[in-house]
Every structure is written in C-alpha cells, then in structure tokens.
Scaffold this active site. Structure first.
Site, PDB file in Angstrom:
ATOM      1  N   GLU A 170     -14.557  14.360  15.422  1.00 30.01           N
ATOM      2  CA  GLU A 170     -13.846  14.344  14.138  1.00 30.01           C
ATOM      3  C   GLU A 170     -13.863  12.982  13.451  1.00 30.01           C
ATOM      4  OE1 GLU A 170     -12.614  15.618  16.927  1.00 30.01           O
ATOM      5  OE2 GLU A 170     -11.898  17.659  16.563  1.00 30.01           O
ATOM      6  N   PHE A 199       1.089  23.796  21.762  1.00 29.38           N
ATOM      7  CA  PHE A 199      -0.270  23.435  22.152  1.00 29.38           C
ATOM      8  C   PHE A 199      -0.994  22.788  20.968  1.00 29.38           C
ATOM      9  CE2 PHE A 199      -4.825  24.604  22.489  1.00 29.38           C
ATOM     10  CZ  PHE A 199      -5.131  23.762  23.546  1.00 29.38           C
ATOM     11  N   GLN A 200      -1.610  21.681  21.199  1.00 29.28           N
ATOM     12  CA  GLN A 200      -2.340  20.899  20.185  1.00 29.28           C
ATOM     13  C   GLN A 200      -1.449  20.533  19.003  1.00 29.28           C
ATOM     14  OE1 GLN A 200      -6.209  22.797  19.415  1.00 29.28           O
ATOM     15  NE2 GLN A 200      -7.044  21.507  21.041  1.00 29.28           N
ATOM     16  N   LYS A 208      -0.655  26.689  10.280  1.00 28.12           N
ATOM     17  CA  LYS A 208      -1.489  27.876  10.488  1.00 28.12           C
ATOM     18  C   LYS A 208      -0.930  29.073   9.719  1.00 28.12           C
ATOM     19  CE  LYS A 208      -3.945  30.572  13.920  1.00 28.12           C
ATOM     20  NZ  LYS A 208      -4.199  30.872  15.335  1.00 28.12           N
ATOM     21  N   MET A 219     -22.371  -9.921  17.618  1.00 26.00           N
ATOM     22  CA  MET A 219     -21.414 -10.738  16.864  1.00 26.00           C
ATOM     23  C   MET A 219     -20.351 -11.310  17.797  1.00 26.00           C
ATOM     24  SD  MET A 219     -20.948 -12.075  13.993  1.00 26.00           S
ATOM     25  CE  MET A 219     -21.492 -11.301  12.462  1.00 26.00           C
TER      26      MET A 219
END
Lengths: 576, 178
Positions: free
Chosen positions: A51, A113-114, A163, A481
């Site tokens: 993501e 959940f999640q 949802k 760097m």
C-alpha cells in the site's frame, strides 16, 4: 432509471465526476464492496504490491500530470501502510486523495479485526481527512476531498469509509455545491504589493530568482520564464522546482542548496534582491538561516500565508497563486520597463559577469574514468539520451543529487522526486504512477541499490502492467549518502551502510519475465542504456559505479550557503 | 510566555484534535482549554492557554487558520479582551467557621451552590490571579477540592469574519489539469 445505489457505486460516480481515470490500490476485507463495484467500472485499477507504493504511485501520477492522484487501501494495516506516502505528499504539497476502508461503524472502537484509528493516525499526515459513517455524507465528502487536495497549497486528503457505508444503499443525487467556510484560499495577489515588487525588481542591481515547487503546482512555468526574461536575471530552481524553468534556458543556473552548484549558492549569498517564488526556505536550501542571502531584500510569493515569514521574514510578502501573481507582475514589470530598465544596467551587467565567473570557476561537470563508471558519468549519459524530455523518477540519496545536478529538465512535471520527506523506495512506484499517466513518454527510474530494494515488490506491478519504465540502479554497493556523511563527519567509520547480497539483476528480471542487464565498464554504458530504451517493455539496468564517490559541492548541515565543501582532492574512503 | 488563543471552528468530529495536534506535535503543553458550541450550533468557540515561544506565535496562529475546520483563530494575548475563569470548590466546614467562610467567599464574589452539614460547594469567577487567592484563602480554612474551568475569553475588538463562499460544482466537471 432508479438512482438507488450502493455506497461503493456512489463513490465511483463521484470519482468519475472528478475525472479520475486510474486508482492505485490493494484490496482487503472491508473494501470488498468497493472492489466489486470496480470490477465493471471503466476506471482502471492498478494493483500495487504494497500500500505504501499505492500512495507513492498516486503521487507520481499527480506529480507528472498536476491532476489528483488516487490510491486505495483497506482498513488497519492497509491504511497504516499508506502513511509514509501521505506524509511524503504532504511535505511536497502533492494532490492525492487516499480512500481507505474502515470496519463497520458499529464495530469502531471494539478492536475489530483489521481495525485501526485511521482518522486519528492520518490527521497529522494529511492536509485534511474525513471519516464517513453515514452514506448520506459520502458524495459531498468525496468532492470536498478532491477540492481540498487540488486547490490552494495542494496536499493529500484521506477519506476513511466504513464498510456499512460502502455496502449500504442510498439515492444518489449529484452534488451541486460544496461549502467549506473555513477553507480560505487567496489566489489573487495584492495589487499594491505586486506593483511594489515590480519596482523593487527594477531597482535591484543583483536580482536573483529562487523558484520552487509552487511554480509547478500553479503551472506557472510560462510566467516564470517571462519574468526571468523580462528582468534578464539569473534563476535557480530548487529540487522541487526543477523543470519549472527549462534547464536549457540561458538564465537557469542550477539547483541551489546543500548540493547545489557553486554559482547557484554564491548567487544566493551575494544577491541584493531574492525573488522567492513558491518556495519554503527549506533548511536543505538555506543552510544556516542567519547567513542565507544576507545582503538581500526578499520578495516572497506563496499561496500559503503560513509559509510567509516561517523561516525568513520577507521584506515584501505576496500571498497568492504563483501563476496569477506572476502574470500580473509581468504586466507591471513591462509597464515600468521603459522608465526603469536602464537605471541599473551597469550593475546588472556586472552581476551577470560575476555569475558567469562563478560558473567558470567551479562548473558542475561530470567526472569520467577509463576503468570504472563514475556516477556522474551515468547521469551525463542519461541526460544525453533524455534531451531534456524524458520523465525521470528518482529515489533518495546520492543518485538523486547527481541526477538533479546533471540531468536537464526542459519541461515541467518531468522530474519526479521525493523532496521534503526524502522517502527511500519512492523512485519505482513514482515511475509507475508517471508512466501510467504518460504511457507514451520515456520514463527513467533512477534508484540506488538501497532504495531499489525498498521498492522491490513493485517489480511485479511493473511486469504485470507491462510498463516500459527503464529502471537504472546506480549500484555503488553502499547506502551512498549515509556513507558519505560517515566519511565526512564520523571519521569514515562505515556503520551498517554496506549493501551486501545485492540480487543478480539479470536473474531477478528474468524471474519476473522482464529484461535486465548488469553494466560494469564505461564502454558498455551507452549501448546498455540504448538497449534498455529500445526495449518496448520494462528494463532493469544494474550499473556498477565507483563505490566511494561523494556528492559535491556540499554545504555541511548547518553551514553557511557560501561555505561549500568543493569536489576533491578528498581522501578516498576505504572500508574498514 | 502564556498565549491565549481564541478559535471559532466548525463543530465537527476531529476538529478539536486538529487544533490540539498542532500544539502537541511541537511538544507544547496546553495549560487550559475550553470549548463549547456558539449561538450557531454548527460552530464551536474554543479558548486555549498555552506556552508558545514568542517568535512562533504568529506562525501557530497562521497554521491554525490554515486548518479546514477553523473559521478564525486569533491571538488575544496582547489585544483588548476579557478573560475569565470559573472555579468550583468544595470545602469541609465546622459549625464554628461556617460564617467566616461565607463572609470570606463573599469578598471574592463567590456564591454558595450547595450547602450541607459537612460543608459548602462554592462557585467563583474572575481572572486567574484572583481565583488563585480565593483558593488559597479557602484552603486555610480546611480541606478543599477544586475544579477550574480553564480560561474563557472574548475579544473586545470587532474582527471581521472572512469566510469562504460556497463553490458550485458543475456537472461533468473534471479537475483542472495542467
């Protein structure tokens, strides 16, 4: 025709109205209703492999087009993975809208959940964010999100949608009006201030244009060029502003700042009028603030009033959209030209003489070697092949600075770069976003061997979409760097910077069914780059460059801008 | 130095978090904060007292004004304004000192809001220094419990409230491209 629709379909209707043609995303449990609606919707969905890269790709798309980039993730880990990309877009003022799924409104706060508090987590990562718990609010909020993302000082906006909203049904009525009473954007600059600015510009003997990302955000490149030509003054573009003025323009000096050219930084130090356009006086540009442009009066044009006086108090502030302000300013400049242009012509001629002398004294020149590829040499060849036209998406580190120094950008929105946040792993997803926006343009992705591995999952996206991005890995075997700083400031104690076990790029490319090549010698370099360009699909090049090359000039952190460490003679670092 | 900020903002979930986040991200500690809705129930008025480096005050105000939900943020520290705080105080009393406590409370403009055999609940408003004294005096009489409201302020200057007008959304519109 019934207009009873699911929340997911209402969302897609709104996106269509906003002109969205592609979404970068990754599905999950709570976004299932959305993905079911995407299944037969004309908006393209690009399945990324992480993501964070959805946000980076959306930003790459936005940077390459000026349109709002859209990314999508599920609740919980999907949303938290987006955050780096959101902050990246925040610091570079890039318009993206992030859509995240949230657990059903009844479950919020139950450690479902999640579940994660996306609204809370992303508050400081976004220009604004929304939580949609009622389907009746959905359409309005989506349009508000696009408006906020794309206007004023652009930035990321997140819309977290539960949802039950995505699944619910409601009558959809297109939104006719949005009202954000607290969202005040000043676009027209103050006419009196603009007139004073024009007078100051003609009065100055050593005027100097310092142009940044605001020029690109406002699509003000033509106006900038007009200003620079009317005044005939030297101009620098910051890391975020490269391409704002064509790199081949005779008045363009280079990028200023920590790794800016000697002339660009000396110009900053010695100018008597600094014309700051869409910039934020970032510490990587100014060095020690107290000794930044110490002799200059400052005109600061910015659309964000909070930027005025944040780091340097200007003598003349103008709040407004760079395009509108500059077009008015150009009109006044031309009006005053006959009367005022002759006044300081001798001083201005001497100023140009000084600028050219600095350029000749320490030019930004690539370095070549017979037996190894110098990183500057690599950028020099890419520059020749690009001819100022190719889109170049870079990662973060030494290669980024060399690319900024040696690759010319003649058009705006061709330089795709994580500037403010400096997010490693940006280069490849940034290139994917840019190539999705411009399928016919040549897109180079230049990464270091460190950042490339941070974006490794996206090789699958690249192969999957068949995007002809030319991935050039500037491989020096180190996190270059960080190694450079350890070399210069930590007695060359090289701690955790060597990148061992770099994968064999030819085998790696083959594993994804794409082409790849390792390039070891200077003689192979140009043929290899040409072969990559001739390939209709993606191409990976692992270019082995000098291991211990440092980027110069360098203004050490906290140093004055005129106190640059110039290129060698420097002791060559030896690994412990 | 303590700074008093008055904010007019949309009465929406998360609006408070945006304002306080701007302060907490800098490591500033909020001394007091009051918030309640205004005559227009869609808006809230907030008063914050916070210690801000004097060089950064203007920036903090600008950044608050930049928040989408904030209609107006103003620094009241150096401008004409009335600032008041309220204190609710419970004190245990004896039969002997009951009258003395009531007299003392009266001096501070305190009001009895509850009275019982055990003691009083007193209410007083005023500027913070006066209330500090009130609390100190009451403490000398015995065990007390104190709740302070935090500062509420009203500016005495008429400030023009500049609001963004509604933006029409034409049909089939696409976002500007360059």
């Amino acid at each position: 025709m019934s207009n009873l629709m699911s929340g997911a379909r209402i969302l897609l209707e709104c996106l269509t109205r906003e002109g969205v043609d592609v979404i970068f995303g990754y599905p999950g449990g709570v976004t299932l209703p959305l993905y079911d609606a995407i299944y037969d919707n004309p908006i393209r969905h690009v399945l990324v492999r992480h993501e964070e890269n959805a946000a980076f790709a959306a930003a790459g798309y936005a940077r390459a087009t000026g349109k709002v980039g859209v990314c999508c993730a599920t609740s919980g880990p999907g949303a938290t993975n987006l955050t780096t990309g959101l902050v990246d877009a925040m610091l570079d003022s890039i318009p993206i809208v992030a859509l995240t799924g949230q657990v059903s409104s009844k479950l919020i706060g139950t450690d479902a959940f999640q579940e994660a508090d996306t609204f809370g987590i992303t508050r400081p990562c976004t220009k604004h964010n929304f939580l949609v718990k009622d389907i009746k609010d959905l359409a309005l909020i989506v349009h508000e999100a696009f408006h906020i993302a794309s206007t004023g000082r652009p930035g990321p906006v997140l819309v977290d949608i539960t949802k039950d909203v995505l699944m619910g049904m409601a009558h959809y009525a297109p939104v006719n009006e949005i009202h954000l009473p607290g969202y005040k954007v000043v676009t027209e600059g103050h006419a009196g201030q603009i007139r004073r600015a024009a007078q100051m510009m003609w009065e100055a003997e050593r005027p100097y244009v310092y142009a940044g990302g605001g020029i690109l955000a406002a699509s003000a490149s033509p106006e900038l060029q007009d200003l620079v030509e009317t005044l005939d003054c030297p101009a620098v573009c910051t890391l975020m502003g490269l391409g704002g003025l064509p790199g081949s323009h005779p008045n363009f000096i280079s990028m200023p700042g920590m790794h800016g050219s000697y002339a660009a930084n000396m110009g900053m130090y010695e100018c008597d009028l600094l014309i700051a356009l869409g910039v934020r006086f970032d510490d990587r540009v100014t060095g020690r603030l107290a000794s930044f442009a110490p002799h200059a009066r400052v005109i600061h044009v910015d659309i964000d009033p909070a930027e005025i006086g944040k780091n340097r108090v200007p003598d003349l502030p103008i709040v407004g959209d760079a395009k509108r302000v500059l077009s008015k300013l150009n009109r006044v400049l031309k009006e005053l030209e006959p009367e005022m242009a002759g006044k300081n012509s001798a001083g201005r001629k001497a100023w140009w003489g000084q600028m050219r002398a600095w350029q000749a004294e320490h030019p930004l020149e690539p370095v070549f070697a017979a037996d190894e590829i110098k990183p500057q040499h690599l950028m020099y060849e890419i520059n020749k092949l690009s001819g100022g036209k190719a889109i170049v998406s870079v990662d973060v580190g030494q290669h980024q600075m060399w690319a900024a120094q040696f690759i010319r950008f003649d058009e705006p929105r061709t330089w795709i770069c994580s500037g403010g946040l400096g997010s490693m792993g940006f280069g490849l997803p940034g290139a994917i976003g840019a190539q999705m926006a411009h399928p016919d343009k040549t897109v180079f992705c230049i990464c270091g061997d460190g950042g490339f591995q941070m974006a490794l999952p996206e090789l699958a996206t690249l192969a999957n979409q068949g995007l002809p991005v030319k991935v050039v890995i500037m491989n020096n075997g180190y996190l270059g760097m960080v190694r450079q700083w350890q070399d210069l400031f930590y007695n060359n104690r090289l701690s955790a910077v060597q990148i061992e076990c770099f994968p064999n790029i030819e085998l790696l490319a083959a594993a994804y069914g794409i082409k790849g090549r390792i390039v070891q010698s200077p003689a192979e370099l140009v043929p290899a780059l040409r072969a990559a360009l001739d390939e209709p699909g993606p191409y990976l090049l692992d270019v082995r460059v000098t291991q211990f090359e440092n980027v110069y000039p360098m203004v050490p952190a906290g140093g004055a801008i005129n106190e640059m460490v110039l290129a060698p003679p420097q002791p060559v670092a030896v690994p412990k | 130095m303590l700074m008093t900020i008055s904010l007019l903002m949309e009465n929406k979930p998360g609006a408070l978090m945006r304002v306080t986040g701007l302060l907490s991200s800098r490591g500033y500690n909020i001394e007091s904060l009051t918030v309640a809705r205004t005559l227009d129930p869609s808006l809230s008025r907030m008063t914050i007292t916070v210690d801000v480096d004097s060089r950064l005050r203007a920036l903090v105000i600008k950044q608050m004004n930049r928040l989408v939900n904030v209609l107006q943020a103003a620094d009241l520290s150096d401008s004409p304004a009335v600032m008041r705080e309220m204190v609710l105080l419970r004190i245990r009393v004896t039969m002997e000192n009951r009258t003395a406590i009531l007299k003392e409370a009266e001096i501070f403009g305190g009001r009895v809001v509850d009275s019982s055999v055990e003691g009083f609940a007193l209410e007083a408003t005023g500027d913070p220094e006066k209330l500090e004294e009130f609390i100190a005096v009451m403490e000398s009489y015995g065990e007390i419990e104190v709740t302070r409201s935090g500062m509420v302020a009203v500016s005495l200057e008429a400030k023009r409230l500049r609001l963004a007008p509604p933006i029409p959304k034409s049909h089939g519109e696409t976002v500007e491209a360059s």
